[in-house]
Design an enzyme around this catalytic site. Structure first.
Site, short mmCIF file in Angstrom:
data_model
loop_
_atom_site.label_atom_id
_atom_site.label_comp_id
_atom_site.label_asym_id
_atom_site.label_seq_id
_atom_site.Cartn_x
_atom_site.Cartn_y
_atom_site.Cartn_z
NE ARG A 90 -3.40 2.49 2.67
CZ ARG A 90 -4.32 2.73 3.59
NH1 ARG A 90 -4.60 1.82 4.50
NH2 ARG A 90 -4.97 3.88 3.61
CE1 TYR A 244 -11.11 6.23 -0.99
CE2 TYR A 244 -13.33 6.29 -0.09
CZ TYR A 244 -12.03 5.86 -0.03
OH TYR A 244 -11.63 5.05 1.00
#
Length: 421
Positions: A90, A244
Protein backbone atom coordinates in the site's frame (compact mmCIF):
# COMPACT_ATOMS: atom_id res chain seq x y z
CA UNK A 1 -24.79 -20.48 11.54
CA UNK A 2 -21.11 -20.47 10.61
CA UNK A 3 -19.22 -17.49 9.19
CA UNK A 4 -15.62 -17.33 8.02
CA UNK A 5 -13.53 -14.17 7.74
CA UNK A 6 -10.61 -14.44 5.31
CA UNK A 7 -8.08 -11.88 6.44
CA UNK A 8 -9.18 -12.45 10.02
CA UNK A 9 -5.79 -11.35 11.33
CA UNK A 10 -6.46 -7.78 10.20
CA UNK A 11 -6.44 -5.07 12.83
CA UNK A 12 -9.92 -4.23 11.45
CA UNK A 13 -11.30 -7.49 12.81
CA UNK A 14 -12.14 -6.38 16.38
CA UNK A 15 -14.50 -3.80 14.84
CA UNK A 16 -16.25 -6.67 13.09
CA UNK A 17 -16.24 -8.81 16.23
CA UNK A 18 -17.76 -6.01 18.27
CA UNK A 19 -20.62 -5.74 15.77
CA UNK A 20 -21.18 -9.50 15.74
CA UNK A 21 -21.36 -9.46 19.53
CA UNK A 22 -23.72 -6.49 19.82
CA UNK A 23 -26.00 -7.58 16.99
CA UNK A 24 -26.14 -11.28 17.77
CA UNK A 25 -29.96 -11.34 17.69
CA UNK A 26 -29.86 -10.17 14.07
CA UNK A 27 -27.06 -12.53 13.05
CA UNK A 28 -26.98 -15.53 15.41
CA UNK A 29 -23.48 -16.88 14.78
CA UNK A 30 -22.70 -20.25 16.31
CA UNK A 31 -19.18 -20.51 14.92
CA UNK A 32 -16.90 -17.77 13.61
CA UNK A 33 -13.66 -18.77 11.89
CA UNK A 34 -10.87 -16.24 11.45
CA UNK A 35 -8.59 -17.32 8.59
CA UNK A 36 -5.19 -15.74 8.03
CA UNK A 37 -1.71 -16.98 7.03
CA UNK A 38 -0.06 -14.61 9.55
CA UNK A 39 -0.24 -16.84 12.62
CA UNK A 40 1.25 -14.31 15.05
CA UNK A 41 -1.26 -11.58 14.21
CA UNK A 42 -4.08 -14.08 14.03
CA UNK A 43 -3.60 -15.30 17.58
CA UNK A 44 -3.49 -11.77 18.96
CA UNK A 45 -6.67 -10.82 17.14
CA UNK A 46 -8.33 -14.14 17.93
CA UNK A 47 -7.60 -13.80 21.63
CA UNK A 48 -9.17 -10.35 21.78
CA UNK A 49 -12.13 -11.57 19.70
CA UNK A 50 -12.86 -14.33 22.22
CA UNK A 51 -12.64 -11.87 25.10
CA UNK A 52 -15.06 -9.47 23.36
CA UNK A 53 -17.55 -12.29 22.82
CA UNK A 54 -17.18 -13.41 26.43
CA UNK A 55 -17.63 -9.92 27.86
CA UNK A 56 -20.78 -9.32 25.83
CA UNK A 57 -22.19 -12.75 26.58
CA UNK A 58 -22.07 -14.08 23.03
CA UNK A 59 -22.34 -17.88 23.09
CA UNK A 60 -20.64 -18.39 19.71
CA UNK A 61 -17.33 -20.19 19.28
CA UNK A 62 -14.36 -18.41 17.68
CA UNK A 63 -11.81 -20.51 15.82
CA UNK A 64 -8.53 -19.32 14.27
CA UNK A 65 -6.75 -21.13 11.47
CA UNK A 66 -4.30 -20.62 8.63
CA UNK A 67 -5.97 -23.49 6.70
CA UNK A 68 -8.29 -21.77 4.22
CA UNK A 69 -10.08 -24.92 3.08
CA UNK A 70 -10.82 -26.03 6.63
CA UNK A 71 -11.82 -22.53 7.66
CA UNK A 72 -14.45 -22.01 4.94
CA UNK A 73 -15.83 -25.56 4.97
CA UNK A 74 -19.57 -25.54 5.77
CA UNK A 75 -19.61 -21.75 6.22
CA UNK A 76 -22.87 -20.04 5.36
CA UNK A 77 -21.01 -16.89 4.37
CA UNK A 78 -17.37 -15.97 3.77
CA UNK A 79 -16.22 -12.38 4.31
CA UNK A 80 -13.14 -11.26 2.39
CA UNK A 81 -11.05 -8.47 3.93
CA UNK A 82 -7.53 -9.14 2.73
CA UNK A 83 -4.66 -6.91 1.65
CA UNK A 84 -2.23 -8.63 -0.73
CA UNK A 85 1.26 -7.33 0.00
CA UNK A 86 0.22 -5.71 3.28
CA UNK A 87 0.89 -2.10 4.22
CA UNK A 88 4.27 -2.22 2.45
CA UNK A 89 2.54 -2.67 -0.92
CA UNK A 90 0.00 0.00 0.00
CA UNK A 91 2.82 2.40 0.81
CA UNK A 92 4.18 1.87 -2.69
CA UNK A 93 0.74 2.42 -4.24
CA UNK A 94 0.57 5.75 -2.44
CA UNK A 95 4.04 7.00 -3.34
CA UNK A 96 5.34 6.03 -6.79
CA UNK A 97 2.42 7.61 -8.72
CA UNK A 98 3.36 10.95 -7.14
CA UNK A 99 6.67 10.78 -9.02
CA UNK A 100 4.63 11.32 -12.21
CA UNK A 101 2.47 14.05 -10.74
CA UNK A 102 -0.49 11.71 -10.31
CA UNK A 103 -2.43 10.99 -7.15
CA UNK A 104 -1.09 8.16 -5.01
CA UNK A 105 -4.03 6.29 -3.47
CA UNK A 106 -4.73 2.65 -2.80
CA UNK A 107 -8.11 2.37 -4.58
CA UNK A 108 -8.04 4.86 -7.44
CA UNK A 109 -5.61 5.97 -10.10
CA UNK A 110 -2.42 4.02 -10.72
CA UNK A 111 -2.19 2.79 -7.13
CA UNK A 112 -5.72 1.43 -7.33
CA UNK A 113 -4.84 -0.46 -10.51
CA UNK A 114 -1.77 -1.93 -8.82
CA UNK A 115 -3.92 -3.14 -5.95
CA UNK A 116 -6.42 -4.68 -8.36
CA UNK A 117 -3.61 -6.44 -10.24
CA UNK A 118 -2.34 -7.99 -7.01
CA UNK A 119 -5.72 -8.76 -5.53
CA UNK A 120 -8.05 -10.13 -8.21
CA UNK A 121 -6.12 -13.38 -8.87
CA UNK A 122 -5.80 -14.10 -5.14
CA UNK A 123 -9.50 -13.45 -4.45
CA UNK A 124 -10.58 -15.62 -7.38
CA UNK A 125 -8.40 -18.47 -6.11
CA UNK A 126 -9.96 -18.17 -2.67
CA UNK A 127 -13.45 -18.07 -4.16
CA UNK A 128 -12.79 -21.18 -6.24
CA UNK A 129 -11.66 -23.03 -3.13
CA UNK A 130 -14.80 -21.91 -1.34
CA UNK A 131 -16.94 -23.13 -4.24
CA UNK A 132 -15.22 -26.51 -4.38
CA UNK A 133 -15.91 -27.27 -0.74
CA UNK A 134 -18.96 -25.14 -0.11
CA UNK A 135 -20.83 -24.07 -3.28
CA UNK A 136 -23.83 -22.60 -1.44
CA UNK A 137 -21.84 -20.11 0.63
CA UNK A 138 -22.28 -16.39 0.03
CA UNK A 139 -19.12 -14.35 -0.50
CA UNK A 140 -19.19 -10.83 0.92
CA UNK A 141 -16.34 -8.76 -0.46
CA UNK A 142 -14.92 -5.89 1.58
CA UNK A 143 -11.56 -6.15 -0.20
CA UNK A 144 -10.57 -3.09 -2.23
CA UNK A 145 -10.97 -2.10 -4.95
CA UNK A 146 -14.43 -3.46 -4.13
CA UNK A 147 -16.09 -2.70 -7.48
CA UNK A 148 -13.43 -4.43 -9.59
CA UNK A 149 -13.04 -7.36 -7.19
CA UNK A 150 -16.81 -7.90 -6.96
CA UNK A 151 -17.12 -7.81 -10.74
CA UNK A 152 -14.38 -10.44 -11.03
CA UNK A 153 -16.26 -12.65 -8.57
CA UNK A 154 -19.62 -12.24 -10.28
CA UNK A 155 -18.21 -12.82 -13.76
CA UNK A 156 -16.69 -16.07 -12.48
CA UNK A 157 -20.14 -17.19 -11.35
CA UNK A 158 -19.72 -16.81 -7.59
CA UNK A 159 -22.52 -15.90 -5.18
CA UNK A 160 -21.00 -12.56 -4.27
CA UNK A 161 -22.01 -9.10 -3.09
CA UNK A 162 -19.61 -6.20 -2.57
CA UNK A 163 -19.70 -4.04 0.54
CA UNK A 164 -18.29 -0.60 1.42
CA UNK A 165 -18.73 1.51 4.54
CA UNK A 166 -19.03 4.91 2.81
CA UNK A 167 -22.84 4.87 2.60
CA UNK A 168 -23.42 3.67 6.15
CA UNK A 169 -20.96 6.31 7.35
CA UNK A 170 -23.00 9.02 5.64
CA UNK A 171 -26.23 7.55 6.99
CA UNK A 172 -24.93 7.64 10.56
CA UNK A 173 -23.48 11.14 10.13
CA UNK A 174 -26.67 12.57 8.67
CA UNK A 175 -28.78 10.88 11.36
CA UNK A 176 -26.73 12.63 14.05
CA UNK A 177 -27.05 15.99 12.33
CA UNK A 178 -30.80 15.52 11.93
CA UNK A 179 -31.24 14.07 15.44
CA UNK A 180 -33.05 10.98 14.16
CA UNK A 181 -32.25 7.27 14.21
CA UNK A 182 -30.15 5.84 11.36
CA UNK A 183 -33.06 3.60 10.34
CA UNK A 184 -35.05 6.73 9.46
CA UNK A 185 -32.42 7.94 6.96
CA UNK A 186 -32.57 6.67 3.38
CA UNK A 187 -29.85 7.76 0.95
CA UNK A 188 -30.20 8.35 -2.77
CA UNK A 189 -26.71 6.88 -3.10
CA UNK A 190 -25.54 6.47 -6.71
CA UNK A 191 -22.32 5.61 -8.52
CA UNK A 192 -19.46 3.16 -8.42
CA UNK A 193 -17.47 2.03 -5.43
CA UNK A 194 -15.47 5.04 -4.16
CA UNK A 195 -17.13 7.19 -6.83
CA UNK A 196 -20.56 8.01 -5.40
CA UNK A 197 -22.82 10.94 -4.68
CA UNK A 198 -25.64 11.37 -2.18
CA UNK A 199 -28.26 12.93 -4.44
CA UNK A 200 -30.89 12.95 -1.73
CA UNK A 201 -31.33 12.26 1.98
CA UNK A 202 -34.86 11.06 2.71
CA UNK A 203 -36.62 10.55 6.00
CA UNK A 204 -38.65 7.40 6.44
CA UNK A 205 -37.79 5.56 3.24
CA UNK A 206 -37.19 5.86 -0.52
CA UNK A 207 -40.31 8.00 -0.98
CA UNK A 208 -39.77 10.18 2.09
CA UNK A 209 -39.07 13.89 2.27
CA UNK A 210 -35.71 14.93 0.81
CA UNK A 211 -33.98 16.90 3.56
CA UNK A 212 -30.62 17.21 1.78
CA UNK A 213 -31.13 20.94 1.03
CA UNK A 214 -31.80 21.52 4.74
CA UNK A 215 -28.69 19.54 5.70
CA UNK A 216 -26.49 21.50 3.32
CA UNK A 217 -27.92 24.83 4.45
CA UNK A 218 -27.62 24.17 8.17
CA UNK A 219 -24.57 21.90 8.34
CA UNK A 220 -22.68 22.66 5.13
CA UNK A 221 -19.45 23.60 6.89
CA UNK A 222 -19.39 20.39 8.93
CA UNK A 223 -20.11 18.22 5.91
CA UNK A 224 -17.48 19.97 3.77
CA UNK A 225 -14.86 19.69 6.53
CA UNK A 226 -15.47 15.93 6.77
CA UNK A 227 -15.05 15.64 3.00
CA UNK A 228 -11.93 17.81 3.10
CA UNK A 229 -13.39 19.86 0.25
CA UNK A 230 -14.47 23.51 0.07
CA UNK A 231 -18.07 24.12 1.02
CA UNK A 232 -18.50 25.84 -2.34
CA UNK A 233 -18.45 22.40 -4.01
CA UNK A 234 -21.41 21.00 -2.11
CA UNK A 235 -23.30 24.31 -2.31
CA UNK A 236 -22.75 24.55 -6.06
CA UNK A 237 -23.65 20.92 -6.78
CA UNK A 238 -26.41 20.57 -4.21
CA UNK A 239 -25.28 17.00 -3.48
CA UNK A 240 -22.76 15.34 -1.19
CA UNK A 241 -19.91 13.61 -3.05
CA UNK A 242 -18.01 10.85 -1.34
CA UNK A 243 -14.61 11.68 0.13
CA UNK A 244 -13.01 9.92 -2.84
CA UNK A 245 -14.35 12.50 -5.29
CA UNK A 246 -11.74 14.78 -3.75
CA UNK A 247 -9.14 12.99 -5.89
CA UNK A 248 -11.07 14.03 -9.00
CA UNK A 249 -12.37 17.46 -8.05
CA UNK A 250 -9.10 18.66 -6.49
CA UNK A 251 -6.53 16.32 -8.01
CA UNK A 252 -3.58 18.70 -8.34
CA UNK A 253 -4.08 20.17 -4.88
CA UNK A 254 -4.21 16.68 -3.39
CA UNK A 255 -1.02 15.67 -5.20
CA UNK A 256 0.77 18.71 -3.76
CA UNK A 257 -0.55 17.89 -0.29
CA UNK A 258 0.44 14.21 -0.47
CA UNK A 259 3.96 15.19 -1.47
CA UNK A 260 4.49 17.04 1.81
CA UNK A 261 3.63 14.35 4.36
CA UNK A 262 4.06 10.65 5.13
CA UNK A 263 1.78 8.26 3.27
CA UNK A 264 -1.42 7.05 4.86
CA UNK A 265 0.09 3.55 4.72
CA UNK A 266 2.98 4.68 6.94
CA UNK A 267 0.50 6.15 9.42
CA UNK A 268 -1.59 2.97 9.41
CA UNK A 269 1.47 0.73 9.80
CA UNK A 270 2.47 2.63 12.95
CA UNK A 271 -1.11 2.45 14.20
CA UNK A 272 -1.29 -1.29 13.52
CA UNK A 273 1.86 -1.89 15.54
CA UNK A 274 0.30 -0.08 18.48
CA UNK A 275 -3.03 -1.86 18.05
CA UNK A 276 -1.44 -5.30 17.95
CA UNK A 277 0.41 -4.53 21.18
CA UNK A 278 -2.95 -3.61 22.73
CA UNK A 279 -4.60 -6.77 21.40
CA UNK A 280 -1.96 -8.83 23.19
CA UNK A 281 -3.05 -7.46 26.57
CA UNK A 282 -5.12 -10.22 28.23
CA UNK A 283 -7.04 -7.57 30.18
CA UNK A 284 -8.37 -5.91 27.02
CA UNK A 285 -11.89 -7.14 26.27
CA UNK A 286 -13.30 -4.42 24.01
CA UNK A 287 -12.22 -2.71 20.82
CA UNK A 288 -9.81 0.13 21.73
CA UNK A 289 -10.63 3.74 20.89
CA UNK A 290 -7.56 3.90 18.65
CA UNK A 291 -9.26 1.51 16.24
CA UNK A 292 -11.64 4.30 15.18
CA UNK A 293 -8.67 6.06 13.56
CA UNK A 294 -7.75 2.93 11.58
CA UNK A 295 -10.72 3.33 9.23
CA UNK A 296 -13.64 1.07 8.45
CA UNK A 297 -16.14 2.83 10.72
CA UNK A 298 -19.52 1.06 10.89
CA UNK A 299 -18.17 -1.79 8.75
CA UNK A 300 -19.47 -4.26 11.32
CA UNK A 301 -23.04 -2.93 11.21
CA UNK A 302 -23.04 -3.00 7.40
CA UNK A 303 -21.60 -6.53 7.34
CA UNK A 304 -24.13 -7.84 9.85
CA UNK A 305 -27.00 -6.23 7.94
CA UNK A 306 -25.88 -7.70 4.63
CA UNK A 307 -25.06 -11.18 5.93
CA UNK A 308 -28.31 -11.46 7.87
CA UNK A 309 -30.37 -10.47 4.81
CA UNK A 310 -28.55 -12.92 2.53
CA UNK A 311 -28.90 -15.71 5.09
CA UNK A 312 -32.53 -15.00 5.98
CA UNK A 313 -32.02 -14.14 9.64
CA UNK A 314 -33.22 -10.54 9.46
CA UNK A 315 -31.51 -7.44 8.17
CA UNK A 316 -32.78 -4.40 6.33
CA UNK A 317 -34.67 -5.12 3.12
CA UNK A 318 -32.87 -2.25 1.33
CA UNK A 319 -29.12 -1.68 1.62
CA UNK A 320 -26.31 0.00 -0.32
CA UNK A 321 -24.20 -2.72 -1.94
CA UNK A 322 -22.03 -3.39 -4.98
CA UNK A 323 -23.75 -5.62 -7.53
CA UNK A 324 -24.48 -6.00 -11.24
CA UNK A 325 -26.03 -2.97 -12.94
CA UNK A 326 -28.75 -4.95 -14.78
CA UNK A 327 -30.04 -1.86 -16.58
CA UNK A 328 -30.23 0.34 -13.49
CA UNK A 329 -27.92 2.92 -15.05
CA UNK A 330 -28.90 2.64 -18.73
CA UNK A 331 -25.66 4.15 -20.00
CA UNK A 332 -23.62 1.26 -18.51
CA UNK A 333 -23.44 -2.42 -19.52
CA UNK A 334 -25.66 -4.78 -17.54
CA UNK A 335 -22.59 -6.53 -16.12
CA UNK A 336 -20.96 -3.36 -14.81
CA UNK A 337 -20.82 -3.33 -11.00
CA UNK A 338 -22.46 -0.30 -9.45
CA UNK A 339 -22.93 0.90 -5.87
CA UNK A 340 -26.56 1.79 -5.18
CA UNK A 341 -29.49 0.99 -2.94
CA UNK A 342 -30.67 -2.56 -3.56
CA UNK A 343 -33.20 -5.03 -2.23
CA UNK A 344 -31.28 -7.80 -0.52
CA UNK A 345 -32.61 -11.26 0.35
CA UNK A 346 -31.61 -14.90 0.06
CA UNK A 347 -31.41 -14.64 -3.73
CA UNK A 348 -28.91 -11.77 -3.66
CA UNK A 349 -29.09 -8.04 -4.41
CA UNK A 350 -31.45 -6.34 -6.87
CA UNK A 351 -30.72 -2.63 -7.49
CA UNK A 352 -33.55 -0.15 -7.01
CA UNK A 353 -34.48 2.15 -9.87
CA UNK A 354 -32.38 5.31 -10.15
CA UNK A 355 -33.74 8.54 -11.66
CA UNK A 356 -31.96 9.93 -14.71
CA UNK A 357 -28.54 11.26 -13.74
CA UNK A 358 -27.09 14.65 -14.53
CA UNK A 359 -24.37 14.26 -17.20
CA UNK A 360 -21.91 15.66 -14.66
CA UNK A 361 -22.20 12.40 -12.72
CA UNK A 362 -23.15 10.00 -15.51
CA UNK A 363 -20.16 11.03 -17.60
CA UNK A 364 -17.62 10.36 -14.87
CA UNK A 365 -19.31 7.08 -13.93
CA UNK A 366 -19.15 5.92 -17.55
CA UNK A 367 -15.51 6.99 -17.86
CA UNK A 368 -14.41 5.15 -14.70
CA UNK A 369 -16.45 2.09 -15.68
CA UNK A 370 -14.52 1.94 -18.96
CA UNK A 371 -11.29 2.09 -16.96
CA UNK A 372 -12.55 -0.69 -14.67
CA UNK A 373 -13.30 -2.89 -17.70
CA UNK A 374 -9.69 -2.52 -18.80
CA UNK A 375 -8.35 -2.87 -15.26
CA UNK A 376 -10.13 -6.18 -14.78
CA UNK A 377 -8.87 -7.43 -18.13
CA UNK A 378 -5.32 -6.52 -17.07
CA UNK A 379 -5.74 -8.21 -13.68
CA UNK A 380 -7.10 -11.41 -15.25
CA UNK A 381 -4.79 -11.70 -18.26
CA UNK A 382 -1.73 -9.61 -17.43
CA UNK A 383 0.61 -8.01 -19.92
CA UNK A 384 2.26 -4.61 -20.15
CA UNK A 385 -0.02 -3.42 -22.95
CA UNK A 386 -3.16 -4.13 -20.92
CA UNK A 387 -1.74 -2.28 -17.93
CA UNK A 388 -0.87 0.68 -20.16
CA UNK A 389 -4.35 0.82 -21.70
CA UNK A 390 -6.04 0.76 -18.29
CA UNK A 391 -3.84 3.60 -17.06
CA UNK A 392 -4.38 5.64 -20.21
CA UNK A 393 -8.15 5.21 -19.81
CA UNK A 394 -8.22 6.42 -16.21
CA UNK A 395 -9.55 10.00 -15.95
CA UNK A 396 -6.87 10.86 -13.37
CA UNK A 397 -4.11 9.90 -15.81
CA UNK A 398 -5.20 10.04 -19.45
CA UNK A 399 -1.89 11.19 -20.96
CA UNK A 400 0.37 8.94 -23.02
CA UNK A 401 3.57 10.04 -21.32
CA UNK A 402 2.17 9.51 -17.82
CA UNK A 403 0.63 6.15 -18.71
CA UNK A 404 3.96 4.90 -20.14
CA UNK A 405 5.94 5.91 -17.06
CA UNK A 406 3.33 4.62 -14.61
CA UNK A 407 3.16 1.27 -16.40
CA UNK A 408 6.87 0.73 -15.88
CA UNK A 409 6.65 1.78 -12.23
CA UNK A 410 3.61 -0.40 -11.51
CA UNK A 411 5.29 -3.50 -12.90
CA UNK A 412 8.60 -2.77 -11.19
CA UNK A 413 6.99 -2.30 -7.78
CA UNK A 414 4.66 -5.30 -8.06
CA UNK A 415 6.71 -7.88 -9.93
CA UNK A 416 6.63 -10.40 -7.07
CA UNK A 417 2.82 -10.37 -7.15
CA UNK A 418 2.41 -10.59 -10.95
CA UNK A 419 2.78 -14.13 -12.28
CA UNK A 420 3.28 -12.88 -15.84
CA UNK A 421 5.85 -10.17 -15.13
Amino acid sequence: MKLAVVGGGSTYTPELIDGFARLRDTLPIEELVLVDPAADRLELVGGLARRIFAKQGHPGRIVTTSDLDAGVADADAVLLQLRVGGQAARNQDETWPLECGCVGQETTGAGGLAKAMRTVPVVLDIAERVRRTNPDAWIIDFTNPVGIVTRALLQAGHKAVGLCNVAIGFQRKFARLLDVTPAEVHLDHVGLNHLTWELGVRLGGPEGENVLPKLLAEHGDTIADDLRMPRAITDRLGVVPSYYLRYFYAHDAVVRELGTKPSRAAEVAAMEKELLAMYGDPALDEKPALLAKRGGAFYSEAAVDLASSLLGSGGSPVQVVNTYNRGTLPFLPDDAVIEVQARVDGTGATPLAVPGLDPLYAGLIAHVTAYEDLALEAALRGGRDRVFKALLAHPLIGQFEYAEALTDKLIAHNREHLAWA
